[in-house]
Design an enzyme around this catalytic site. Structure first.
Site, PDB file in Angstrom:
ATOM      1  N   SER A 108       0.834  -1.195   0.000  1.00  0.00           N
ATOM      2  CA  SER A 108       0.000   0.000   0.000  1.00  0.00           C
ATOM      3  C   SER A 108       0.873   1.252   0.000  1.00  0.00           C
ATOM      4  O   SER A 108       1.796   1.385   0.799  1.00  0.00           O
ATOM      5  CB  SER A 108      -0.893  -0.002   1.247  1.00  0.00           C
ATOM      6  N   GLY A 109       0.571   2.165  -0.922  1.00  0.00           N
ATOM      7  CA  GLY A 109       1.338   3.406  -1.031  1.00  0.00           C
ATOM      8  C   GLY A 109       2.509   3.340  -1.974  1.00  0.00           C
ATOM      9  O   GLY A 109       3.292   4.288  -2.059  1.00  0.00           O
ATOM     10  N   THR A 113      -2.045   2.656  -8.084  1.00  0.00           N
ATOM     11  CA  THR A 113      -3.201   3.323  -8.703  1.00  0.00           C
ATOM     12  C   THR A 113      -2.751   4.358  -9.732  1.00  0.00           C
ATOM     13  O   THR A 113      -3.324   4.457 -10.821  1.00  0.00           O
ATOM     14  CB  THR A 113      -4.059   3.987  -7.617  1.00  0.00           C
ATOM     15  N   ASN A 158      -1.014   5.615   3.050  1.00  0.00           N
ATOM     16  CA  ASN A 158      -1.257   6.097   1.689  1.00  0.00           C
ATOM     17  C   ASN A 158      -2.393   7.105   1.729  1.00  0.00           C
ATOM     18  O   ASN A 158      -3.458   6.823   2.293  1.00  0.00           O
ATOM     19  CB  ASN A 158      -1.617   4.910   0.783  1.00  0.00           C
ATOM     20  N   SER A 161      -5.436   5.572  -0.854  1.00  0.00           N
ATOM     21  CA  SER A 161      -5.358   4.111  -0.872  1.00  0.00           C
ATOM     22  C   SER A 161      -6.633   3.510  -1.452  1.00  0.00           C
ATOM     23  O   SER A 161      -7.747   3.898  -1.072  1.00  0.00           O
ATOM     24  CB  SER A 161      -5.140   3.595   0.556  1.00  0.00           C
ATOM     25  N   SER A 162      -6.468   2.577  -2.375  1.00  0.00           N
ATOM     26  CA  SER A 162      -7.627   1.862  -2.929  1.00  0.00           C
ATOM     27  C   SER A 162      -8.155   0.907  -1.859  1.00  0.00           C
ATOM     28  O   SER A 162      -7.444   0.012  -1.414  1.00  0.00           O
ATOM     29  CB  SER A 162      -7.219   1.069  -4.177  1.00  0.00           C
ATOM     30  N   GLY A 385      -2.860  -3.026  -2.093  1.00  0.00           N
ATOM     31  CA  GLY A 385      -1.547  -3.599  -1.850  1.00  0.00           C
ATOM     32  C   GLY A 385      -1.454  -4.279  -0.498  1.00  0.00           C
ATOM     33  O   GLY A 385      -2.317  -4.118   0.378  1.00  0.00           O
ATOM     34  N   GLU A 387      -0.726  -4.856   3.152  1.00  0.00           N
ATOM     35  CA  GLU A 387      -0.717  -3.823   4.174  1.00  0.00           C
ATOM     36  C   GLU A 387      -0.736  -4.408   5.576  1.00  0.00           C
ATOM     37  O   GLU A 387      -1.265  -5.501   5.815  1.00  0.00           O
ATOM     38  CB  GLU A 387      -1.896  -2.861   3.998  1.00  0.00           C
TER      39      GLU A 387
END
Length: 1138
Positions: A108-109, A113, A158, A161-162, A385, A387
């Site tokens: 994540s981050g 994306t 993030n 973040s998605s 991602g 995490e």
């Protein structure tokens, strides 16, 4: 186009392709990535795999110019870039007619994306199409801000973040235009609607709506400050650096409009969002162990926005109907809930309403991109991602499971499958060890023996109304089922999984409730009672109390979706982007060594490099390889009828590829080095270009012949039956510009730089006393110009001649044209109110034909042409005298050249007879080369015609004048020539031209350094006062909570460390010395003793003193030479060997 390897002053940072690293260790990989990151090179590659490091700032190399740089370019021509991967996907899809996909992975981050958005932008930019295609492109692009607003949120790792996974497929029609697409979404993190960790936010749309809505919208929906809403209070901070929620709200509204949503539909969506916000403010208090709404006024807006009855809402939040069976009878019991159960019910309704709204938006996006066209597709996987948070719950468990599956795909296709393929194809190969995370995937998803998801489902199946003790029961059953697995470990809060990316501790609290994901029938009935059809559409279930089937759990659903996703990806040709997060501060140029090294280890970059170096860069089945590269050999093109293996060997021999650069397996050909593949591709492109030029040349020749025939016929129509013709003018091709106006800036400025020159020639102009003056006659689409020359009598340029405009005639000023019926070249241009112009024009037929076309196009009427042996014209007024009339008489004489005799106001022109006035051009006759016999002028700058004089030999003494002649060519139609049979270069000396008649040689201006292009990735720097010092960064890192640090590697890390490959043993094939390049053959050279201007397409121009490579010496005085990359024929007596 100038590529990076052709540029000057480009800073080199590490290596572009880490396959070329001299030392393959995790430390060397990290150091190379750091060098490039600090110099703002965020992309590096391992063969076809792109490694991207998040820069946490906007970079300068994502513009339209960069798209043009990578479009259609070979991978080796430019630095690694996400546009390079995008272009390769798009071109491979078109060439191989095969679906493509890109798997973007990382924690994540790490920038997944953003990478997905750049790929979509690139594909939509380079693909063509009409109005519908442009709409589809807009839908694809605008789907990003819409789904991000409703599905992304700020986390501690993030800012964008998605919180859901998506797989975007763009469907392409024949020729490559996007015709449609579809979005598949996975596991929205619904729990974020009702609670967030400290330092995080809810989904972006809540903040966008509260800050960006108009005053009328806020009044209608009861919107106020953000602190008012309970569902937004958990994170303790509503702000995100670099984010403008009000501006983003307008982007979201625009995106909904592009999806085809009406204003009413958009209003219903936003009302649902506002209803969820207001629902969170409904609180409960305890009264006699039962829950009741603390403030009934908080029910007003949820009931109003959902358009349901307020009393029913209150009732359903505080009580629930249960089915009761006794004997053969069934009954329903209304049970009042306690405060904890009421809060759970409220949150369940909020989560259900929001998640169904999100699914509705995905449906609308798919509806906007729906198409019936069947073709190929490009899939872009942008998924949450890996995490780790301070408290990891059911959602983190599912997210990390999906990332395990993606890592397994990468291992299967890049490490495991590749090595197995070498064994199956009998290719000599030394195995490379790696950690296979399939054991972790099986621990989570296996059915026999039961994995974590199966055990979780079994526990949930035994739950009824009360879930107390379920999580503890889950913990015990997991310990009994998976306790012996090395990658599983029980702890106080729940359990630990040793993921490929490290150890993660999961808290089992709420696991069972979130896995069941069942909305009670009472709440479904409540929402179905809404008077709003939009709300009823979100809850379409048919409630059947008698159904005995087990409801699908969230864990089973994500397992099914993940496996289905893997199946879809396996059907496509995969491409990989491995994203790396350099720090946790989210600041540019901040590099955390341990964090990056940990990611390099668990992503398996070292093993990927080793397999790539020891393996083969390219493999194709025999049939496809032969089909693609058959064009490289005359023996295999256009069709090969022998065995496929024999055909491939013929191709390899043709391109001189040595056996150590490729191997033939059972069904595929394997090519070792990328450079060998690039060689094949480059030679293939050259072959296609060669054949394309042949086709173009044939077509242009045919088209020009037909056009010339039409022009000659149209010109003949003007004079047919009215004027005698010269024999050279009947079948002569029209050139148009005989002066070379484009090479003369002064003439361009007089005429107008944007004016298209239709005809230009040096002519003779006669005045009132029949004196001759030279004029440049220039005809454009709008007017006719006569340009003369005057001597400058003063100033610095005294004594020089300059071009000046003598006369400009608009077409509307011309009344008619007068010519004689004989074969002379006189043309009189009559004007309406001014004096006339008498001109002697060599190419009068072409001039009058062009003028009549332009005249009719401009004025809409035919140009009048008068034929007479007695021509009268008005002369210019001078002094006190009047203008008057002058006369030109035409009489029969002898010869082709006109004889002029002036007597007073009469000029008598005597000329011999020409061809009959009924003569027409002969079809299919190629005109003889050379100028018209009466042509008197040679203008430098024009494409030169082959002269008939002899070329001079080297002079005995003194500097020779630059020869402008060429070896003689026969007049008339030219037979097909081959270089060896070319006529010999002559040795007869040509007369020396006077200095003032030599054409000035044309030279291109020197290229200044400022004009050169270079590819250089832009570099941005931060001021020192905004950048943290090293001590500040270290202090901040120490202050971080433990979960923000690099997670322990766990069993997976230990296994990676124990692999044989980590013992610094020589890499298979890595220590093999690079073969020495074959010495270039010595080519004889010669020095030009004279300058020479090419007279035909297959000849080579050169200047005196140029050093020319002599490729081949033909008989007959012509040699094949090479100069500055160009190759052509040169006259042998113009060059001396050195």
């Amino acid at each position: 186009m100038v590529y990076h390897w052709q540029s000057h002053n480009v800073k080199l940072s590490g290596v572009d392709d880490m396959v070329l690293l001299s030392k393959i260790t995790d430390e060397a990989i990290v150091e190379n990535l750091k060098k490039r990151f600090m110099d703002d090179y965020i992309f590096t590659c391992i063969g076809p795999v792109l490694v991207s490091v998040n820069p946490f700032k906007q970079m300068s190399y994502f513009g339209d110019k960069d798209i043009e740089t990578y479009q259609g370019a070979a991978p080796y021509e430019n630095p690694p870039h996400i546009y390079g991967v995008s272009d390769e996907m798009y071109r491979n899809m078109l060439i191989d007619s095969e679906d493509q996909c890109v798997i973007i992975s990382g924690e994540s981050g790490a920038g997944k994306t953003v990478a997905a958005k750049y790929i979509m932008n690139y594909v939509t930019k380079v693909s063509g199409g009409g109005e519908r295609v442009q709409h589809i492109k807009e839908v694809i692009i605008e789907s990003n801000p819409l789904l991000e607003a409703f599905g992304n949120a700020k986390t501690v790792r993030n800012n964008n973040s998605s919180r859901f996974g998506k797989y975007v497929e763009i469907l392409f029609g024949a020729g490559g235009p996007p015709e449609g697409g579809r979005v598949s979404n996975f596991l929205l993190e619904k729990s974020r609607v009702v609670t967030q960790n400290v330092g995080e936010r809810n989904f972006h749309i809540f903040y966008q709506l509260c800050t960006g809505a108009s005053s009328d919208m806020k009044a209608e929906m009861g919107l106020t400050v953000l602190d008012y809403y309970y569902y937004l209070s958990h994170g303790k901070n509503h702000r995100v650096d670099g984010t403008n929620d009000a501006h983003d709200f307008q982007e979201t509204l625009k995106a909904m409009t592009v999806m085809g949503m009406s204003e009413l539909e958009q209003s219903q969506v936003l009302k649902t969002v506002a209803g969820v916000l207001h629902l969170g403010n409904v609180n409960f208090s305890e009264r006699g162990n039962y829950a009741e709404v603390s403030d009934e006024g908080c029910l007003d807006f949820p009931a109003f926005l959902f358009e349901i009855n307020k009393g029913e809402l209150q009732k359903k939040l505080t009580s629930r109907l249960f089915d009761s069976k006794w004997g053969g009878q069934s009954d329903q019991i209304n049970v009042t809930l306690n405060v904890e159960q009421a809060l759970h019910t409220r949150d369940a309704l909020a989560k259900a309403a929001y998640s169904r709204l999100f699914d509705f938006l995905v449906e609308r996006v798919n509806g906007a991109m729906e198409t019936n066209v069947k073709g190929q597709s490009i899939g872009i996987l942008d998924i949450y991602g890996f995490e780790i948070f301070e408290k990891n719950g059911f959602e983190q468990f599912c997210i990390n499971f999906v990332n395990e599956k993606l890592q397994q795909i990468f291992i299967e296709l890049t490490l495991k499958a590749e090595q197995e393929e070498y064994v199956q194809e009998n290719i000599a190969w030394t195995p490379v060890d790696y950690f296979n995370n399939k054991v972790v995937c099986d621990l989570i998803e296996s059915k026999r023996p039961p994995g974590i998801i199966s055990v979780l489902d079994d526990v949930c199946a035994t739950l009824h109304a009360v879930s107390d003790g379920a999580d503890e029961d889950l913990q015990n059953k997991l310990s009994a089922s998976a306790g012996t697995n090395q990658h599983f470990q029980r702890n106080k809060e729940g359990f630990i999984i040793h993921h490929y990316a490290g150890m993660v501790s999961y808290n089992v609290e709420g696991f069972c409730d979130r896995n069941r994901d069942v909305l009670v029938p009472d709440l479904i009935e409540l929402m179905q009672s809404s008077s709003n059809t939009f709300i009823r559409r979100l809850f379409p279930e048919q409630i059947n109390s008698g159904s005995k089937s087990r409801p699908t759990t969230a864990g089973s659903k994500i397992r099914t979706q993940a496996n289905k996703l893997v199946e879809e990806l396996m059907k496509c040709a995969p491409h990989y982007i491995r994203c790396i997060k350099p720090n946790e501060t989210k600041k540019p140029r901040d590099w955390e060594e341990l964090r990056v090294k940990h990611q390099v280890e668990y992503l398996g970059l070292k093993e990927n490099i080793r397999v790539r170096r020891a393996g083969f860069a390219y493999r194709r089945v025999f049939k496809k390889f032969l089909h693609r590269y058959a064009i490289l050999s005359d023996k295999t093109w256009p069709e090969w009828k022998g065995p496929e293996v024999a055909g491939i060997q013929v191709i390899m021999q043709t391109v001189n590829m040595t056996p150590d650069q490729y191997q033939l397996g059972k069904s595929k050909v394997f090519i070792k080095a990328p450079e060998s593949l690039y060689l094949l591709e480059e030679m293939r492109e050259r072959k296609f270009n060669h054949y394309a030029r042949i086709i173009q040349k044939a077509f242009k020749k045919y088209f020009n012949r037909k056009q010339n025939e039409r022009q000659k016929e149209q010109a003949a129509d003007l004079f047919y039956g009215k004027k005698e013709r010269r024999k050279f003018s009947l079948n002569r091709n029209f050139v148009g510009d005989y002066i070379g106006v484009e090479y003369k800036p002064t003439l361009q400025s007089i005429v107008g730089r944007r004016e298209k020159v239709m005809f230009a020639e040096v002519v003779s102009k006669y005045d009132r006393r029949f004196k001759v003056a030279r004029r440049d006659l220039i005809l454009t689409a709008n007017a006719l110009f006569l340009v003369g020359r005057e001597l400058i009598k003063k100033g610095l340029d005294k004594g020089k001649y300059v071009e000046v405009l003598k006369r400009k005639l608009e077409f509307s000023q011309i009344s008619l044209i007068s010519v004689s019926p004989m074969k002379d070249d006189f043309v009189v241009i009559h004007t309406k109110q001014d004096y006339d112009s008498v001109l002697e024009i060599v190419y009068k037929t072409e001039f009058l034909s062009t003028l009549s076309k332009m005249y009719k196009a401009k004025l809409g009427r035919e140009l009048i042409i008068k034929f007479s042996e007695h021509l009268e014209f008005k002369v210019k007024k001078e002094g006190w005298g009047g203008g008057g009339i002058r006369i030109i008489k035409f009489v029969n004489g002898i010869g082709d050249k006109a004889t002029l005799k002036a007597s007073g106001k009469v000029l008598t022109v005597s000329i011999g007879s020409g061809l009959p006035n009924t003569s027409r051009p002969s079809k299919g006759v190629v005109p003889a080369r050379g100028r018209h016999p009466t042509a008197r002028h040679h203008t430098p700058g024009l494409p030169s015609r082959p002269p008939t004089r002899m070329a001079p030999p080297p002079p005995p003494t003194g500097p020779p004048p630059p020869p402008t002649g060429a070896p003689p060519r026969p007049m008339g139609p030219s037979p097909p020539r081959t270089a060896p049979s070319r006529p010999p270069a002559p040795v007869q000396q040509a007369p020396e031209l006077p200095n003032n008649s030599r054409p000035t040689p044309f030279r291109l201006p020197a290229l200044s350094p400022g004009n050169s292009w270079s590819y250089k990735i832009g570099k941005e720097t931060n001021s020192e006062k905004n950048s943290p010092t090293l001590d500040q960064v270290k202090a901040a890192n120490r202050a971080n909570r433990e979960f923000m640090g690099t997670p322990p590697a766990g069993i997976a890390g230990q296994k990676r460390a124990s692999l044989k490959g980590n013992q610094q043993k020589p890499i298979p094939g890595g220590g093999k010395p690079r073969p020495q390049l074959k010495p270039k053959p010595v080519v004889p050279r010669g020095r030009a003793v004279f300058s020479y201007c090419a007279q035909d397409l297959d000849e080579l121009s050169f200047m005196e003193g140029d050093i020319i490579e002599i490729v081949k010496e033909h008989d007959g005085g012509w040699w094949q030479g090479r100069l500055k990359g160009s190759e052509g024929l040169i006259p042998a007596n113009y060059v001396e060997k050195i």
